[in-house]
Design a protein around this motif. Structure first.
Motif, mmCIF file in Angstrom:
data_model
loop_
_atom_site.group_PDB
_atom_site.id
_atom_site.type_symbol
_atom_site.label_atom_id
_atom_site.label_comp_id
_atom_site.label_asym_id
_atom_site.label_seq_id
_atom_site.Cartn_x
_atom_site.Cartn_y
_atom_site.Cartn_z
ATOM 1 N N LEU B 48 0.346 14.146 -8.750
ATOM 2 C CA LEU B 48 -0.815 14.124 -7.863
ATOM 3 C C LEU B 48 -0.284 14.099 -6.439
ATOM 4 C CD1 LEU B 48 -2.392 11.380 -9.961
ATOM 5 C CD2 LEU B 48 -3.778 13.349 -9.344
ATOM 6 N N THR B 49 -0.726 15.022 -5.609
ATOM 7 C CA THR B 49 -0.196 15.071 -4.255
ATOM 8 C C THR B 49 -1.192 15.684 -3.274
ATOM 9 O OG1 THR B 49 1.679 15.805 -2.915
ATOM 10 C CG2 THR B 49 0.959 17.308 -4.632
ATOM 11 N N TYR B 70 -3.904 18.667 -6.674
ATOM 12 C CA TYR B 70 -4.023 18.374 -5.250
ATOM 13 C C TYR B 70 -5.239 17.494 -5.027
ATOM 14 C CZ TYR B 70 -0.643 22.085 -5.097
ATOM 15 O OH TYR B 70 0.475 22.841 -5.323
ATOM 16 N N VAL B 71 -5.044 16.415 -4.274
ATOM 17 C CA VAL B 71 -6.135 15.450 -4.057
ATOM 18 C C VAL B 71 -6.816 15.696 -2.709
ATOM 19 C CG1 VAL B 71 -5.085 13.704 -5.552
ATOM 20 C CG2 VAL B 71 -4.534 13.740 -3.108
ATOM 21 N N ARG B 72 -7.874 14.928 -2.453
ATOM 22 C CA ARG B 72 -8.634 14.985 -1.204
ATOM 23 C C ARG B 72 -9.219 16.376 -0.946
ATOM 24 N NH1 ARG B 72 -3.955 12.044 0.203
ATOM 25 N NH2 ARG B 72 -3.010 13.738 1.378
ATOM 26 N N THR B 95 -11.662 16.615 -5.433
ATOM 27 C CA THR B 95 -12.147 16.138 -4.131
ATOM 28 C C THR B 95 -11.861 14.645 -3.954
ATOM 29 O OG1 THR B 95 -14.308 15.795 -5.130
ATOM 30 C CG2 THR B 95 -14.012 17.831 -3.910
ATOM 31 N N LEU B 96 -11.507 13.958 -5.051
ATOM 32 C CA LEU B 96 -11.238 12.523 -4.973
ATOM 33 C C LEU B 96 -10.000 12.259 -4.124
ATOM 34 C CD1 LEU B 96 -11.665 11.588 -8.743
ATOM 35 C CD2 LEU B 96 -13.275 11.064 -6.902
ATOM 36 N N PRO B 97 -10.001 11.123 -3.397
ATOM 37 C CA PRO B 97 -8.777 10.770 -2.678
ATOM 38 C C PRO B 97 -7.696 10.294 -3.644
ATOM 39 C CG PRO B 97 -10.530 9.185 -2.205
ATOM 40 C CD PRO B 97 -11.111 10.199 -3.119
ATOM 41 N N MET B 98 -6.475 10.149 -3.125
ATOM 42 C CA MET B 98 -5.317 9.809 -3.964
ATOM 43 C C MET B 98 -5.537 8.527 -4.772
ATOM 44 S SD MET B 98 -2.203 10.551 -4.873
ATOM 45 C CE MET B 98 -1.005 11.300 -3.783
ATOM 46 N N TYR B 99 -5.964 7.455 -4.079
ATOM 47 C CA TYR B 99 -6.083 6.162 -4.743
ATOM 48 C C TYR B 99 -7.069 6.225 -5.910
ATOM 49 C CZ TYR B 99 -7.003 1.202 -5.407
ATOM 50 O OH TYR B 99 -7.142 -0.037 -5.957
ATOM 51 N N GLU B 100 -8.206 6.860 -5.674
ATOM 52 C CA GLU B 100 -9.207 6.926 -6.738
ATOM 53 C C GLU B 100 -8.763 7.831 -7.891
ATOM 54 O OE1 GLU B 100 -13.249 7.592 -5.147
ATOM 55 O OE2 GLU B 100 -12.492 6.465 -3.428
ATOM 56 N N SER B 101 -8.077 8.908 -7.552
ATOM 57 C CA SER B 101 -7.572 9.801 -8.608
ATOM 58 C C SER B 101 -6.632 9.031 -9.522
ATOM 59 C CB SER B 101 -6.817 10.989 -8.000
ATOM 60 O OG SER B 101 -7.631 11.690 -7.113
#
Lengths: 308, 116
Positions: B48-49, B70-72, B95-101
């Motif tokens: 995840l990046t 790919y996040v965010r 579309t989720l940010p890194m932490y939530e993913s």
């Protein structure tokens, strides 16, 4: 032709081996569609149709109380009506599988009972954790065969073998690449080519991976800090040695550069996901031998070896 | 965890699809720093990046990683997509940010590098 026959036999033997090695939980579908005992047979008809399933567990809260299949549905349509509840038509004696049972047990159960599916339960909690059909088993076996086949393909050419066929005392294969400095667009291309060549040569996947990671880090160092240089990989029996040479600017303090987290990378490099000070430590971790010589104003020579 | 479950959990869109969605992914790692990834990541992991450059694909390739997400909401560059197709990687975008993913996948049982 003879070879392919041998492989064919190997593959069948491997499938047999696999059903002993693989567990039910590796093949089962985890998301189980269920109905409640009070639902009607019309509901069952709709849910089965929508999901193209031929049966599903009947759940009362967390407890599995039965299983209902297309056969039950047909029987209810013939002998009753579709507004009757599931509990009236479902099979109450459900044969289940444990998630940690070897797949061979499932295959035997399919043969013995002739059912289309088995609910899978956890051995300790007895809770429903998945469902297994014959299609799930086939899919799981095919996936693992594919992985095995890839490994087999990679191992097919063993360099030691064709090295030993060459009529000389010691055979060495040299692969040379030029690395452009400051061309971030292409950073990684050389290591990518090297990796694929090493795979073609039939080196073990773990060895290839370690050489590839170390080369990638070295390549990035050249792109980030230098005007460019050369990467050469020497493949010989028992080892691969990679030498990366550039013409400057050189590393003022080699010991400091080897420390994890120490970095002199500019911000634009960090924004691109590099320059965290892990390059040289990473190379060290991936390799069996590492030699780093550097003179400020002259250049750097990095040499690492991975035993094969 | 199967690739299909990862896609569902992250509500991800498939950018490059080179594998069966039943493919098993054993662990995951989330980072924008590629050297951190290279020092820790094991084969057959999910990466995840937020880094969308070709180096995200090169990093995956070197580390024997087959799935990159790919996040965010970031979409990879055209060159990144081309490289991934050529190498048979799976690229996803969420579309989720890194932490939530990471959190969602971890909650569903996908392990991290220190646990495998």
């Amino acid at each position: 032709m003879k070879d392919s026959n041998v492989n064919g036999t190997l593959q069948i033997a491997r499938t047999q081996e696999m059903i002993y090695e693989l567990r039910v939980q590796q093949a089962m579908t985890k998301q189980v569609i269920t109905v409640e005992p009070e639902n009607t047979m019309a509901d069952v008809s709709r849910v089965l149709g929508e999901n193209r399933h031929s049966g599903m567990p009947v759940m009362k809260g967390e407890e599995m109380v039965g299983i209902v299949s297309v056969e039950d549905l047909v029987r209810s349509f013939r002998e009753g009506n579709s507004s009757q509840p599931v509990k009236q038509w479902m099979s109450k004696n459900v044969t289940t599988l444990y998630a940690d049972e070897p797949l061979v047990h499932a295959v035997q159960k399919f043969e013995r009972h002739g059912y289309g599916r088995f609910p899978v339960i956890d051995r300790k909690t007895k809770r429903l954790v998945g469902i297994l059909t014959k299609v799930d088993i086939i899919r799981c076996l095919l996936q693992h065969l594919e992985i095995d086949f890839q490994d087999l393909e990679i191992r097919r050419y063993i360099p030691r073998e064709w090295f030993s066929e060459l009529d000389c005392d010691r055979a060495t294969l040299s692969l040379r690449y030029h690395i452009d400095g400051a061309n971030f667009e292409k950073a990684g291309e050389v290591s990518s080519k090297l990796k694929r060549n090493l795979q073609t040569l039939g080196l073990a996947p773990d060895v290839v991976r370690r050489i590839a990671i170390a080369s990638f880090e070295a390549e990035l160092n050249l792109v980030i800090f230098t005007e460019g240089g050369e990467l050469a990989a020497r493949v010989e029996p028992g080892r691969v040695t990679v030498t990366v040479v550039d013409n400057g600017p050189g590393i003022p303090d080699v010991e400091l550069a080897m420390q994890p987290g120490y970095s002199t990378a500019p911000d634009w490099v960090r924004e691109l996901g590099f320059g965290a000070g892990m390059g040289l430590p990473n190379i060290k971790n991936c390799t069996n031998e590492l030699k780093l010589e550097s003179k400020v104003g002259e250049g750097t020579k990095l040499q690492f070896t991975v035993f094969t | 965890m199967k690739l299909r479950e990862i896609i569902e959990t992250l509500q991800a869109t498939i950018v490059v699809n080179s594998h069966d969605q039943e493919m098993a992914v054993e662990l995951a790692c989330g980072s924008d720093l590629m050297s951190d990834v290279l020092s820790r990541l094991k084969p057959d992991a999910l990466l995840l990046t937020g880094l969308i450059t070709p180096q995200s694909v090169y990093t995956a390739e070197m580390a024997d990683v087959r799935v990159v997400c790919y996040v965010r909401g970031k979409k990879p560059e055209a060159e990144t997509v081309r490289l991934a197709e050529e190498r048979g990687l799976v690229l996803l975008s969420t579309t989720l940010p890194m932490y939530e993913s990471c959190g969602r996948l971890y909650r569903k049982g996908l392990k991290g590098v220190s646990e495998t």
